[in-house]
Design a protein around this motif. Structure first.
Motif, short mmCIF file in Angstrom:
data_model
loop_
_atom_site.label_atom_id
_atom_site.label_comp_id
_atom_site.label_asym_id
_atom_site.label_seq_id
_atom_site.Cartn_x
_atom_site.Cartn_y
_atom_site.Cartn_z
N SER A 1 0.86 -1.18 0.00
CA SER A 1 0.00 0.00 0.00
C SER A 1 0.90 1.24 0.00
O SER A 1 1.06 1.90 1.04
CB SER A 1 -0.93 0.00 1.22
N PRO A 2 1.52 1.52 -1.13
CA PRO A 2 2.49 2.62 -1.19
C PRO A 2 1.83 3.98 -1.02
O PRO A 2 0.65 4.17 -1.33
CB PRO A 2 3.09 2.47 -2.59
N VAL A 3 2.62 4.93 -0.52
CA VAL A 3 2.17 6.31 -0.35
C VAL A 3 3.13 7.21 -1.12
O VAL A 3 4.36 7.05 -1.01
CB VAL A 3 2.13 6.72 1.13
N VAL A 4 2.60 8.14 -1.90
CA VAL A 4 3.42 9.08 -2.65
C VAL A 4 3.15 10.49 -2.13
O VAL A 4 2.04 11.02 -2.31
CB VAL A 4 3.11 9.03 -4.17
N PRO A 5 4.12 11.12 -1.44
CA PRO A 5 3.92 12.50 -0.95
C PRO A 5 3.57 13.45 -2.09
O PRO A 5 4.07 13.30 -3.21
CB PRO A 5 5.27 12.85 -0.33
N ALA A 6 2.73 14.43 -1.81
CA ALA A 6 2.27 15.35 -2.85
C ALA A 6 3.43 16.05 -3.55
O ALA A 6 3.38 16.27 -4.76
CB ALA A 6 1.32 16.38 -2.24
N ALA B 1 7.64 15.75 -9.39
CA ALA B 1 9.05 15.38 -9.53
C ALA B 1 9.24 14.02 -10.18
O ALA B 1 10.23 13.79 -10.88
CB ALA B 1 9.73 15.41 -8.17
N GLN B 2 8.28 13.10 -9.97
CA GLN B 2 8.42 11.76 -10.53
C GLN B 2 7.91 11.67 -11.98
O GLN B 2 7.94 10.59 -12.58
CB GLN B 2 7.69 10.75 -9.67
N MET B 3 7.47 12.79 -12.54
CA MET B 3 6.97 12.78 -13.92
C MET B 3 8.14 12.90 -14.90
O MET B 3 8.49 13.98 -15.39
CB MET B 3 5.97 13.92 -14.12
N ALA C 1 8.39 18.16 -17.60
CA ALA C 1 7.62 17.04 -17.05
C ALA C 1 7.16 16.13 -18.17
O ALA C 1 6.88 16.57 -19.28
CB ALA C 1 6.43 17.53 -16.25
N PHE C 2 7.06 14.83 -17.85
CA PHE C 2 6.66 13.80 -18.80
C PHE C 2 5.74 12.83 -18.07
O PHE C 2 6.07 12.31 -17.01
CB PHE C 2 7.89 13.06 -19.32
N GLY C 3 4.58 12.57 -18.64
CA GLY C 3 3.68 11.59 -18.03
C GLY C 3 2.56 11.23 -18.98
O GLY C 3 2.32 11.91 -19.98
#
Length: 338
Positions: A9-14, A19-21, A107-109
């Motif tokens: 159950s991963p959590v990704v901080p806002a 940044a992860q894009m 950004a890339f997504g």
């Protein structure tokens, strides 16, 4: 003993959502030069030239601006480019090449990732987060409902006026986005507004993922599936129904983290998904698995049987076909055992 995705159950901080894009790891080293156009498809060579030219334009826009009244410098409007074409013709390769060749921040997504990020941050914070970017690269652009139409139209229009360039890939022309999924005529003004942002270029050709390849492997028995999963370090083993239920408990923006560090995915008891919500969540999972180049092996039904004929005849047809193409490619990957 293999792990289970349903136990994660991963959590990704806002603050990490934007940044992860970045492009998937498989596109870390791509460039315009590494794209090999098919000599039988002249639109591919033309697309390479056009995207390279677009990258240079993006850099000039971000570095320049224009002089307004009284010599005051104002930010130029961002450029827009739309790569239209079928599955597996290298559109994402070209999109990632643009990303790598323009100034940061950028950004890339996927379209789905973008809508999830905006939903998590809120519209105003999303605008601020992207407003200093030189480019926003959107892969697999699509509009699935009126809310997304309005959201994306507002976001891209706002960013464009702030000098952010937009480049997108899709297999549907901008003016046809949303067709077959909702009452598109009611939102035609917004759809046309989106189309006006982009210059459209076509990329033709067959799906390279299945060029000269044998059919996808047949499902294996449950016993063999377990044995294979136990032989691979970092593998996960899940029941199909349990996995689909778990996906419903996670925001799709967390699917990246869900499969992070996984070397191979094994799914037992695959069968056609009769619920469209289940099928659409599995599409997102398939995209994240494909981005991470994670092999997929199943028992039960074939991977191309997950989406029913009724689903493939509906408004999400292209989304399901893309997922099938990617899942079949992943099913052919070789997994190194321990």
């Amino acid at each position: 003993m293999p792990q289970r995705l349903v136990d994660r159950s991963p959590v990704v901080p806002a603050d990490q959502l934007v940044a992860q894009m970045v492009p998937p790891a498989m596109f870390d080293d791509v460039s315009f030069a590494s794209y090999i156009p098919d000599p039988n498809e002249p639109s591919q060579a033309a697309a390479v030239a056009k995207t390279e030219e677009f990258s240079k334009r993006v850099a000039k826009i971000r570095a320049g601006g224009r002089r307004g009244l009284f010599g005051k410098k104002t930010q130029a409007t961002g450029a827009g480019l739309y790569l239209d074409g079928g599955f597996g013709v290298g559109k994402t390769h070209l999109l990632a090449s643009i990303f790598h060749s323009v100034p940061s921040p950028k950004a890339f997504g996927t379209f789905v990732e973008l809508t999830h990020v905006v939903g998590a941050l809120g519209f105003n914070k999303a605008v601020e987060a992207f407003s200093e970017h030189s480019v926003l690269c959107i892969d697999e652009f699509e509009l699935d409902d009126p809310g997304d139409t309005m959201l994306v139209s507002r976001l891209l229009s706002e960013l464009s006026t702030r000098g952010v360039s937009i480049v997108a890939t899709s297999n549907t022309l901008p003016g046809q986005l949303g067709e077959g999924r909702f009452a598109a005529q009611d939102f035609m003004r917004e759809i046309k507004k989106l189309g006006s942002i982009f210059e459209t270029i076509r990329v033709d050709g067959p799906d390279y993922r299945h060029r000269d390849l044998p059919p996808a492997p047949e499902p294996i028995s449950s016993e063999e599936l377990v044995a294979r999963a136990e032989s691979v370090d970092g593998a996960t083993l899940d029941n199909f129904d349990e996995l689909c239920k778990h996906l419903s408990t996670l925001h799709p923006s967390r699917y990246n983290k869900l499969v992070e560090g996984v070397r191979a995915v094994y799914i037992d008891g695959v069968h056609p998904a009769t619920d469209q919500s289940v099928a659409l969540r599995f599409v997102v999972l398939a995209d994240r698995l494909y981005d991470a180049s994670i092999p997929v092996t199943v028992s039960g039904a074939r991977l191309d049987a997950i989406f029913t004929p009724e689903m493939l005849a509906g408004g999400y047809k292209k989304k399901y076909l893309r997922a099938m193409s990617r899942l079949l490619a992943l099913s052919r990957f070789e997994v190194a055992t321990t």
